[in-house]
Design an enzyme around this catalytic site. Structure first.
Site, PDB file in Angstrom:
ATOM      1  N   ALA A 147      -9.458   5.435   3.944  1.00  0.00           N
ATOM      2  CA  ALA A 147      -9.141   6.512   4.869  1.00  0.00           C
ATOM      3  C   ALA A 147     -10.437   7.581   4.977  1.00  0.00           C
ATOM      4  CB  ALA A 147      -8.071   7.612   4.378  1.00  0.00           C
ATOM      5  N   LYS A 158       1.038  -1.111  -0.060  1.00  0.00           N
ATOM      6  CA  LYS A 158      -0.079   0.016   0.073  1.00  0.00           C
ATOM      7  C   LYS A 158       0.795   1.223  -0.060  1.00  0.00           C
ATOM      8  CE  LYS A 158      -2.910   2.921   2.681  1.00  0.00           C
ATOM      9  NZ  LYS A 158      -3.672   3.158   3.993  1.00  0.00           N
TER      10      LYS A 158
END
Lengths: 266, 365
Positions: A190, A102
């Site tokens: 997020a 990531k």
């Protein structure tokens, strides 16, 4: 017609759960373990930057993650330049024996907004090195295009800044990216604060969500992990089932049966 | 009884002080470091006694043990001859106006765990000014009136002095213990020494026994300033850069102990000392503080009061807190052996109570 019981395929692997979860900020590793289990998540992100192996080698926290028996998705959290992120990714590949990364390159120290320029730069290098890059990005269409052009098959735009719990601040942008890239895996990464935010993301047709604080900072992390398990599942089912259209009932289009016409349209 | 205490950190010292009070024991202390104890986590720690504030992430059992410890510290310090080592006049929890959700999260967590938290009051700027004039510009804060601190460096120095002066204490410094079991301490693979009771208080050194014991790196910075006077431990809540400021007043000024001189941090005359901490990193890296942690701690400090800008950085310390995967302390008792470990970030808050419990369930039965 799709079917939500079908396995979900991302970066060459198949999973049942479309929830990806982080491993930071929990009150204890034990609670982390139980929360992740309760969430049903099969992909767990780990930050390497601040958990350096040190001189003794090995890291007990990483061992705990490995013991979870899930797919580990190392991240480059806390990296501010592409060079730093590339080095961290190389290290992650060695530590966790995975080519998944990531990719997170921070452009703003305060709200941890990703730096789109450095992100593209680092992605290019890492794909060249044989990595499968899952880039954490802002919800910018052109950036999505650039990342897709250089070979990303998964994109992870934010819902809102990391750890803010503000949910999807710009659903329109996310919708545009979804429409433009129907064949890529899209993850909202997020900003998710509540299970309802995760449902919203899934109902937009996103393939998954990635979150951490929402579970780790809940008053009962384990219970919240379970709540997200159902939310992501419900959101996916809802997307596949195809929700009805909203109707505007504010101004009746036809007379109401049984009400005299002189009482209508008052 | 003939007692061995392996590991002369905070817990080992508290065990020794308790046993000396219990009666006629001969105590041998084994420690891989020197008597000064400055490599132990108990020296690095800021010594906060914050049973309420710790509840933000800890479980309520930490609160219960913490409350008990706070009753036990006073007599314990008196016995070890530590003067001015205990302060219980409350702690302050504050946040910047834009970080108010952090205060909300903090108080909700506390109230969900213990009823006593219902009494905690939110202070406005004026009320805070009367307690801590220098912090009056902070618009909203909590005052946890029953909390306090142990001067940890003072405790380490004075307890060394006291224990070393006792005729029935033998302190074998620079002595590594290979392995231990009930009644036995091994200094190498084959040779053991026999005792009536062995205490394993090695912290991270006990990894050979506790496979799930891990270290959690923490870094602190000591600053000294003539321009700012905060008297109570203060925590700044923040989404990422949380810090505490633990005031140590005149620090070690005026203490004349051999065991204190070794830390070599002479106090700047007329200044106040503060310990700023602490990072919390999942790593067993013991190397010095990183630039990043320094920046985080110091910029957060500067935002608490600009006068900290002219403070002097006099020291930094790094250590690793011994912790189990549930971050809770653990006692193991069998005849002839007691192990105490995993006090994590709650060393001073837990040590007296956890040692009391371990002794009552073990050697005192």
């Amino acid at each position: 017609m799709t079917n939500s019981n079908k396995k979900w395929k991302i970066e060459g692997k198949e999973f049942d759960s479309r929830l990806m979860i982080g491993s930071a900020l929990y009150p204890s590793p034990e609670i982390m373990k139980n929360s992740i289990n309760a969430s049903g998540s099969q992909i767990v992100t780990v930050a390497l930057r601040r958990q350096s192996a040190g001189e003794q080698g090995g890291n007990p926290f990483w061992e705990i993650i490995k013991e979870l028996g899930v797919t580990v998705l190392p991240n480059t959290a806390g990296c501010h330049t592409s060079k730093e992120a590339i080095t961290t990714a190389m290290m992650a590949r060695e530590v966790f024996q995975t080519d998944w990364i990531k990719l997170e390159v921070i452009g703003n120290q305060y709200n941890l907004q990703p730096d789109p320029f450095a992100l593209v730069e680092a992605t290019k290098v890492l794909i060249g090195e044989g990595f499968r890059v899952l880039p954490y990005m802002t919800d910018d269409l052109v950036l999505a295009q650039r990342l897709a052009d250089i070979g990303c098959t998964t994109l992870m735009p934010w819902g809102s800044p990391i750890g803010s719990g503000r949910g999807l601040m710009n659903p329109y942008n996310l919708k545009v990216i979804r429409k433009q890239f129907p064949n890529l895996n899209l993850i909202v990464d997020a900003g998710i604060g509540k299970p309802s935010d995760a449902i919203e993301a899934m109902e937009l047709g996103f393939d998954g969500v990635l979150l951490n604080s929402a579970v780790a900072l809940a008053q009962e992390p384990v219970m919240m992990g379970e709540a997200f398990k159902y939310a992501v599942y419900a959101g996916r089912l809802s997307y596949e089932a195809g929700a009805m259209q909203k109707r505007d009932m504010a101004s009746p289009s036809t007379p109401t049966v049984g009400t005299p016409f002189w009482h209508q349209f008052a | 009884m003939k007692i061995a205490i392996v590991g002369a950190g905070l817990v080992g010292r508290v065990v020794a002080l308790n046993l000396l009070r219990d009666g006629d024991h001969t105590i041998t202390i084994f420690d891989k470091d020197s008597k000064e104890g400055i490599k132990s986590a108990g020296f690095t720690a800021a010594g906060m006694l914050a049973p309420f504030a710790e509840l933000e992430t800890a479980e309520s059992v930490i609160f219960d043990l913490g409350k008990r410890s706070m009753e036990l510290w006073k007599p314990l310090l008196k016995e070890a001859g530590v003067y001015d080592g205990l302060q219980i006049k409350g702690t302050i929890i504050t946040a910047h106006p834009q970080d108010m959700p952090e205060l909300e999260h903090f108080i909700t967590s506390l109230k969900n765990k213990v009823d006593e938290a219902d009494e905690i009051k939110l202070l406005n700027a004026k009320e805070l000014s009367t307690l801590e004039p220098e912090l009056g510009h902070h618009t909203q804060s909590f005052y946890l009136k029953d909390e306090g601190q142990v001067d940890s460096q003072r405790f380490i120095a004075f307890s060394t002095n006291y224990l070393d002066s006792m005729p029935n204490v033998i302190w074998r410094e620079h002595t590594s213990v290979n392995k231990l079991e009930a009644h036995k301490v091994y200094l190498d693979e084959v040779n053991d020494e026999i005792f009536d009771w062995v205490f394993d208080t090695r912290g991270l050194g006990a990894k050979e026994h506790f496979s799930d014991l891990r270290g959690v790196r923490g870094e602190v910075i000591w600053v000294e300033s003539k321009e700012i006077d905060i008297t109570r431990p203060t925590r700044l809540l923040h989404p990422r850069y949380k810090i505490y400021i633990v005031p140590r007043g005149n620090g070690c000024e005026g203490i004349d102990l051999d065991y204190c001189k070794d830390c070599k941090i002479a106090q700047t005359p007329n200044s106040k000392r503060y310990i700023i901490g602490a990072s919390e990193i999942e790593s067993e890296d013991m190397s010095p503080i990183s630039v990043r942690s320094t920046l985080e701690l110091m910029s957060a400090l500067f935002t608490v009061h600009p006068n900290f800008g002219e403070a002097r950085i006099v020291n930094s310390e790094t250590n690793c807190r011994p912790a189990f995967s549930d971050n809770l302390p653990r006692i193991e008792n069998e005849k002839g052996l007691t192990r105490i470990n995993g006090l994590y970030r709650h060393g001073y808050l837990l040590a007296p109570a956890i040692v009391e419990k371990a002794l009552n369930e073990g050697i005192r039965r």
